[in-house]
Write an enzyme that holds these catalytic residues in place. Structure first.
Site, PDB file in Angstrom:
ATOM      1  N   ASP A 139       0.855  -1.182   0.000  1.00  0.00           N
ATOM      2  CA  ASP A 139       0.000   0.000   0.000  1.00  0.00           C
ATOM      3  C   ASP A 139       0.901   1.244   0.000  1.00  0.00           C
ATOM      4  O   ASP A 139       1.792   1.359  -0.829  1.00  0.00           O
ATOM      5  CB  ASP A 139      -0.975  -0.060   1.185  1.00  0.00           C
ATOM      6  CG  ASP A 139      -1.977   1.076   1.221  1.00  0.00           C
ATOM      7  OD1 ASP A 139      -2.949   1.045   0.445  1.00  0.00           O
ATOM      8  OD2 ASP A 139      -1.791   2.011   2.030  1.00  0.00           O
ATOM      9  N   HIS A 142      -7.067  -6.269  -1.201  1.00  0.00           N
ATOM     10  CA  HIS A 142      -6.030  -5.255  -1.039  1.00  0.00           C
ATOM     11  C   HIS A 142      -5.000  -5.593   0.023  1.00  0.00           C
ATOM     12  O   HIS A 142      -3.855  -5.147  -0.060  1.00  0.00           O
ATOM     13  CB  HIS A 142      -6.690  -3.923  -0.698  1.00  0.00           C
ATOM     14  CG  HIS A 142      -5.715  -2.802  -0.525  1.00  0.00           C
ATOM     15  ND1 HIS A 142      -4.897  -2.370  -1.553  1.00  0.00           N
ATOM     16  CD2 HIS A 142      -5.393  -2.042   0.554  1.00  0.00           C
ATOM     17  CE1 HIS A 142      -4.130  -1.377  -1.113  1.00  0.00           C
ATOM     18  NE2 HIS A 142      -4.406  -1.164   0.155  1.00  0.00           N
TER      19      HIS A 142
END
Length: 316
Positions: free
Chosen positions: A102, A295
């Site tokens: 991320d 994610h």
């Protein structure tokens, strides 16, 4: 299984940073994203240690036990790269493999780009390297996604962190579920009159990879610092574009690995960048897609991520 220990280290950047670490051997620096902390690497710390590496996961600038100032200015990409390079030096090493997920992925990519002398290899998860654009990013995101898009909304003072700090357990639970491979997926666009978290439904039950104890751990880690520091990273997006002009479209030369889930909207929304990653990362060894993974790459698929990391590390 190796034991995870904790301590504070003074990075050569001048920031006192909390780190979790395990093992001995070549250094692997694990850089978390938003809204996470060292805990997101809990499965990798022990696996890398058992494989013969010294795995170190810091709470990055502004996060959790490291904390940081309320002023957004010292959260630029140059500060973040400085923290990473400064940790490598403070740990007594000349070089490290830098792994990021991320927001940690751009820090890892930029560390490899700006200081290749310090980086034996670089791994990006979820976020591919994107070459510097021709114009600042925030206005482009506003045109594309609107004022409710979380990166645009996070430019506002005070209100974004107030939303996330109001009920931290709910914030972690809703975000971690919604953006996972088990959730509905979310572009994090606040509805009219609502907040960013309104784009993340409450789960009827947590997915198998995430427990109530995990949520409680995140809440405990954020108890002293809250969300202001983490959101300050986003308040530097346009400033980072200014500061990185000297590296405009510069290549990333160290050996590289990219890992992402095929249900991660961040990765699938950047598929052009992924397909052309080797144009600017010429020593890209492999791109690994994880079926059904969302994610939160290393948390959702720890075994597959650990296998890919260890194979990459052993081949360097």
């Amino acid at each position: 299984m190796a034991e995870i220990t904790h301590r504070f280290i003074e990075s050569q950047s001048g920031l006192r940073m909390h780190v979790a670490e395990a093992g001995e051997g070549p250094l692997v620096l694990l850089l978390h994203g938003f809204p996470e902390c060292w805990y997101s690497w809990r499965h990798q710390l022990t696996a890398l240690a058992d494989a013969g590496f010294h795995a170190v996961a810091p709470d990055q600038r502004g996060y959790a036990r490291t904390g940081g100032p309320a002023d957004p200015a010292p959260y630029s990409i140059l500060h973040l790269v400085g923290d990473a390079v400064g940790l490598i030096e403070a740990l007594g090493r000349d070089r490290a493999v830098v792994v990021g997920h991320d927001w940690g992925a751009p820090v890892a990519w930029h560390t490899a780009q700006m200081r290749p002398d310090k980086v034996r290899g670089v791994v990006g998860m979820s976020v591919p390297h994107r070459p510097r654009s021709s114009k600042p990013p925030v206005a482009a995101m506003r045109r594309m996604f609107g004022d409710g898009f979380y990166m645009v909304r996070f430019q506002e003072p005070d209100a974004p962190e107030a939303e996330f700090d109001r009920d931290r357990a709910a914030a972690f639970r809703r975000m971690l579920y919604a953006a996972s491979g088990d959730g509905p997926g979310t572009a994090l666009i606040a509805p009219e009159g609502g907040g960013v978290l309104d784009a993340c439904p409450e789960p009827e039950k947590l997915p198998g990879w995430l427990t109530d104890d995990d949520i409680a751990a995140y809440v405990a880690e954020y108890a002293g610092s809250g969300f202001t520091g983490p959101i300050n990273w986003y308040r530097n997006l346009d400033r980072n574009w200014d500061l990185t002009a000297p590296w405009h479209r510069a290549p990333i030369s160290p050996p590289a690995l990219y890992i992402a889930g095929d249900r991660d909207l961040v990765a699938t929304g950047a598929v052009h960048a992924v397909e052309h990653l080797s144009d600017f990362v010429p020593n890209l060894r492999e791109t690994v897609w994880l079926p059904g993974c969302g994610h939160w790459t290393q948390q959702e698929r720890p075994a597959e991520v650990n296998d890919a990391l260890i194979a990459f590390l052993r081949a360097l």
